[in-house]
Design a protein around this motif. Structure first.
Motif, PDB file in Angstrom:
ATOM      1  N   ALA A 178      30.418  48.770 -26.811  1.00  0.00           N
ATOM      2  CA  ALA A 178      29.013  48.922 -27.202  1.00  0.00           C
ATOM      3  C   ALA A 178      28.884  48.983 -28.723  1.00  0.00           C
ATOM      4  N   LEU A 179      29.792  49.684 -29.354  1.00  0.00           N
ATOM      5  CA  LEU A 179      29.757  49.773 -30.819  1.00  0.00           C
ATOM      6  C   LEU A 179      30.050  48.418 -31.460  1.00  0.00           C
ATOM      7  N   MET A 180      31.023  47.707 -30.902  1.00  0.00           N
ATOM      8  CA  MET A 180      31.367  46.392 -31.446  1.00  0.00           C
ATOM      9  C   MET A 180      30.221  45.404 -31.264  1.00  0.00           C
ATOM     10  N   ALA A 181      29.447  45.563 -30.197  1.00  0.00           N
ATOM     11  CA  ALA A 181      28.312  44.677 -29.943  1.00  0.00           C
ATOM     12  C   ALA A 181      27.258  44.797 -31.036  1.00  0.00           C
ATOM     13  N   THR A 182      27.216  45.931 -31.731  1.00  0.00           N
ATOM     14  CA  THR A 182      26.261  46.115 -32.830  1.00  0.00           C
ATOM     15  C   THR A 182      26.778  45.523 -34.131  1.00  0.00           C
ATOM     16  N   GLY A 183      28.031  45.029 -34.089  1.00  0.00           N
ATOM     17  CA  GLY A 183      28.627  44.497 -35.308  1.00  0.00           C
ATOM     18  C   GLY A 183      29.558  45.485 -35.983  1.00  0.00           C
ATOM     19  N   PHE A 184      29.606  46.688 -35.465  1.00  0.00           N
ATOM     20  CA  PHE A 184      30.506  47.711 -36.009  1.00  0.00           C
ATOM     21  C   PHE A 184      31.927  47.370 -35.592  1.00  0.00           C
ATOM     22  N   GLN A 185      32.843  47.380 -36.546  1.00  0.00           N
ATOM     23  CA  GLN A 185      34.237  47.054 -36.239  1.00  0.00           C
ATOM     24  C   GLN A 185      35.013  48.340 -35.982  1.00  0.00           C
ATOM     25  N   VAL A 186      35.277  48.616 -34.718  1.00  0.00           N
ATOM     26  CA  VAL A 186      36.004  49.822 -34.327  1.00  0.00           C
ATOM     27  C   VAL A 186      37.481  49.633 -34.646  1.00  0.00           C
ATOM     28  N   GLU A 187      38.031  50.533 -35.446  1.00  0.00           N
ATOM     29  CA  GLU A 187      39.452  50.472 -35.770  1.00  0.00           C
ATOM     30  C   GLU A 187      40.245  51.490 -34.974  1.00  0.00           C
ATOM     31  N   GLN A 188      39.613  52.595 -34.654  1.00  0.00           N
ATOM     32  CA  GLN A 188      40.306  53.648 -33.933  1.00  0.00           C
ATOM     33  C   GLN A 188      39.278  54.530 -33.240  1.00  0.00           C
ATOM     34  N   THR A 189      39.597  54.927 -32.027  1.00  0.00           N
ATOM     35  CA  THR A 189      38.752  55.856 -31.292  1.00  0.00           C
ATOM     36  C   THR A 189      39.607  57.062 -30.946  1.00  0.00           C
ATOM     37  N   ILE A 190      39.142  58.241 -31.319  1.00  0.00           N
ATOM     38  CA  ILE A 190      39.886  59.465 -31.022  1.00  0.00           C
ATOM     39  C   ILE A 190      38.967  60.392 -30.245  1.00  0.00           C
ATOM     40  N   ILE A 191      39.407  60.748 -29.038  1.00  0.00           N
ATOM     41  CA  ILE A 191      38.634  61.684 -28.227  1.00  0.00           C
ATOM     42  C   ILE A 191      39.520  62.894 -27.966  1.00  0.00           C
ATOM     43  N   GLU A 192      39.035  64.055 -28.371  1.00  0.00           N
ATOM     44  CA  GLU A 192      39.771  65.297 -28.182  1.00  0.00           C
ATOM     45  C   GLU A 192      38.907  66.258 -27.379  1.00  0.00           C
ATOM     46  N   ALA A 193      39.479  66.743 -26.279  1.00  0.00           N
ATOM     47  CA  ALA A 193      38.774  67.702 -25.429  1.00  0.00           C
ATOM     48  C   ALA A 193      39.484  69.042 -25.559  1.00  0.00           C
TER      49      ALA A 193
ATOM     50  N   VAL B  81      49.104  70.227 -26.131  1.00  0.00           N
ATOM     51  CA  VAL B  81      48.320  69.002 -26.255  1.00  0.00           C
ATOM     52  C   VAL B  81      48.855  68.013 -25.235  1.00  0.00           C
ATOM     53  N   SER B  82      47.968  67.516 -24.383  1.00  0.00           N
ATOM     54  CA  SER B  82      48.331  66.518 -23.376  1.00  0.00           C
ATOM     55  C   SER B  82      47.553  65.246 -23.648  1.00  0.00           C
ATOM     56  N   GLU B  83      48.113  64.152 -23.203  1.00  0.00           N
ATOM     57  CA  GLU B  83      47.504  62.852 -23.413  1.00  0.00           C
ATOM     58  C   GLU B  83      47.097  62.280 -22.061  1.00  0.00           C
ATOM     59  N   ALA B  84      45.877  61.783 -21.979  1.00  0.00           N
ATOM     60  CA  ALA B  84      45.388  61.155 -20.751  1.00  0.00           C
ATOM     61  C   ALA B  84      44.900  59.756 -21.090  1.00  0.00           C
ATOM     62  N   PRO B  85      45.032  58.821 -20.152  1.00  0.00           N
ATOM     63  CA  PRO B  85      44.558  57.458 -20.425  1.00  0.00           C
ATOM     64  C   PRO B  85      43.042  57.421 -20.582  1.00  0.00           C
ATOM     65  N   VAL B  86      42.589  56.461 -21.343  1.00  0.00           N
ATOM     66  CA  VAL B  86      41.156  56.283 -21.583  1.00  0.00           C
ATOM     67  C   VAL B  86      40.498  55.749 -20.322  1.00  0.00           C
ATOM     68  N   SER B  87      39.352  56.298 -20.016  1.00  0.00           N
ATOM     69  CA  SER B  87      38.589  55.821 -18.859  1.00  0.00           C
ATOM     70  C   SER B  87      37.769  54.595 -19.254  1.00  0.00           C
ATOM     71  N   ALA B  88      37.194  53.986 -18.271  1.00  0.00           N
ATOM     72  CA  ALA B  88      36.353  52.812 -18.521  1.00  0.00           C
ATOM     73  C   ALA B  88      35.191  53.163 -19.440  1.00  0.00           C
ATOM     74  N   SER B  89      34.666  54.384 -19.340  1.00  0.00           N
ATOM     75  CA  SER B  89      33.510  54.741 -20.165  1.00  0.00           C
ATOM     76  C   SER B  89      33.876  54.778 -21.647  1.00  0.00           C
ATOM     77  N   ALA B  90      35.101  55.186 -21.979  1.00  0.00           N
ATOM     78  CA  ALA B  90      35.525  55.188 -23.380  1.00  0.00           C
ATOM     79  C   ALA B  90      35.673  53.753 -23.879  1.00  0.00           C
ATOM     80  N   SER B  91      36.194  52.874 -23.037  1.00  0.00           N
ATOM     81  CA  SER B  91      36.298  51.459 -23.402  1.00  0.00           C
ATOM     82  C   SER B  91      34.914  50.869 -23.596  1.00  0.00           C
ATOM     83  N   ASP B  92      33.993  51.257 -22.707  1.00  0.00           N
ATOM     84  CA  ASP B  92      32.619  50.782 -22.813  1.00  0.00           C
ATOM     85  C   ASP B  92      31.991  51.213 -24.135  1.00  0.00           C
ATOM     86  N   LEU B  93      32.318  52.429 -24.586  1.00  0.00           N
ATOM     87  CA  LEU B  93      31.793  52.927 -25.857  1.00  0.00           C
ATOM     88  C   LEU B  93      32.246  52.024 -27.003  1.00  0.00           C
ATOM     89  N   SER B  94      33.532  51.704 -27.045  1.00  0.00           N
ATOM     90  CA  SER B  94      34.044  50.823 -28.100  1.00  0.00           C
ATOM     91  C   SER B  94      33.362  49.462 -28.044  1.00  0.00           C
TER      92      SER B  94
END
Length: 139
Positions: free
Chosen positions: A114-129, A99-112
């Motif tokens: 975008a979700l917050m803009a709908t009023g959804f409170q993002v507490e954690q984002t987990i992306i596993e490839a 298991v390796s860890e890579a920094p989040v790209s701008a698109s992952a930040s954009d996803l958070s």
């Protein structure tokens, strides 16, 4: 290990011997370790082997950003940037289980955002490839 000790001192957190040992065990591994494997390793090292001991240590380490939980494997890995709260992308090799860890790209930040803009409170984002690491691909 120095980062975690400094962070705990600076934030008035107690780094117990069990918490320290669990972190050390995870630092040595390239693949994730499950709680019961951690219990076995703690027992081998002379620590109390009751499940709550490992789970409390893991909860503390995850809460303070020293360890990440790999949801798909129900396992834990040491953070490559301990103490920094972030949501990295995890690359999991199907062949060697590393298991390796890579920094989040701008698109992952954009996803958070975008979700917050709908009023959804993002507490954690987990992306596993899941795929094949470069070491295994070269074999």
């Amino acid at each position: 290990m120095e980062n975690i000790e400094e962070y705990c001192k600076a934030n008035n957190l107690k780094l117990t011997p069990v918490r320290q040992k669990v972190f050390q065990l995870l630092l040595k591994e390239t693949s994730g370790l499950g709680a019961y494997r951690i219990l076995d390793l703690l027992r081998e090292a002379g620590f109390n082997s009751q499940p709550p001991v490992a789970y409390r240590a893991l909860d503390f380490l995850v809460e303070h950003g020293f360890v990440h939980k790999i949801e798909s494997q129900n396992s834990f890995v040491a953070c490559s940037d301990p103490g920094a709260h972030h949501s990295p992308i995890f690359m999991i090799c199907k062949k060697c289980d590393s298991v390796s860890e890579a920094p989040v790209s701008a698109s992952a930040s954009d996803l958070s955002e975008a979700l917050m803009a709908t009023g959804f409170q993002v507490e954690q984002t987990i992306i596993e490839a899941e795929g094949v690491c470069s070491t295994c691909a070269d074999k």
